[in-house]
Design a protein around this motif. Sequence first.
Motif, short mmCIF file in Angstrom:
data_model
loop_
_atom_site.label_atom_id
_atom_site.label_comp_id
_atom_site.label_asym_id
_atom_site.label_seq_id
_atom_site.Cartn_x
_atom_site.Cartn_y
_atom_site.Cartn_z
N ILE A 1 0.67 -0.95 0.00
CA ILE A 1 0.05 0.15 -0.27
C ILE A 1 0.94 1.40 -0.36
CG2 ILE A 1 -2.19 1.14 1.26
CD1 ILE A 1 -2.86 -1.61 2.40
N GLY A 2 2.18 1.21 0.62
CA GLY A 2 2.98 2.05 0.44
C GLY A 2 3.45 2.90 1.69
N VAL A 3 3.08 2.00 2.97
CA VAL A 3 3.13 2.46 4.12
C VAL A 3 3.75 1.16 4.73
CG1 VAL A 3 2.48 2.60 7.14
CG2 VAL A 3 0.94 3.81 5.01
N ARG A 4 5.06 2.42 5.84
CA ARG A 4 6.23 0.97 5.81
C ARG A 4 6.12 0.99 7.51
NH1 ARG A 4 9.29 3.50 2.75
NH2 ARG A 4 9.75 3.06 0.68
N PRO A 5 5.45 0.09 8.27
CA PRO A 5 4.91 0.18 9.49
C PRO A 5 6.11 -0.21 10.85
CG PRO A 5 4.20 -2.48 8.49
CD PRO A 5 4.67 -1.71 7.58
N SER A 6 6.31 -0.06 11.69
CA SER A 6 7.30 -0.47 12.52
C SER A 6 6.76 -2.05 12.97
CB SER A 6 7.16 0.33 13.78
OG SER A 6 8.01 0.45 15.17
N VAL A 7 7.91 -2.79 12.93
CA VAL A 7 7.22 -3.90 13.43
C VAL A 7 8.23 -4.48 14.84
CG1 VAL A 7 7.60 -6.62 12.99
CG2 VAL A 7 7.01 -4.65 11.15
#
Length: 102
Positions: free
Chosen positions: A34-40
């Motif tokens: 989607i274009g979002v880099r989550p913090s994992v």
Amino acid sequence: MEKVSRLASANDVVIFSKSSCCLCYAVNILFQEIGVRPSVNELDNDPDGREMEKYLMRMGCSAVPAVFIGGTLIGSTNEVMSLHLKGQLIPKLKSYEQKATS
């Protein structure tokens, strides 16, 4: 638990995950596409992971991944995929998309 609250609000999109969980991986990839880099945050690699997972369950998240957007618990895989299929996930992420890619 303060650590979960702190981590969940430290970034725009946060996933509490387990490194061996295929559904966690799938949700992470969905966000990236989607274009979002989550913090994992991998619970199985955190010394407080078990307590954090129990706290997430008490918050209402039945399983990992536990997804937060803007510090608010969205839920696990079922909730995220349901929002996505209804066309409601991307609008929730629009304000975070630019930050993640810039």
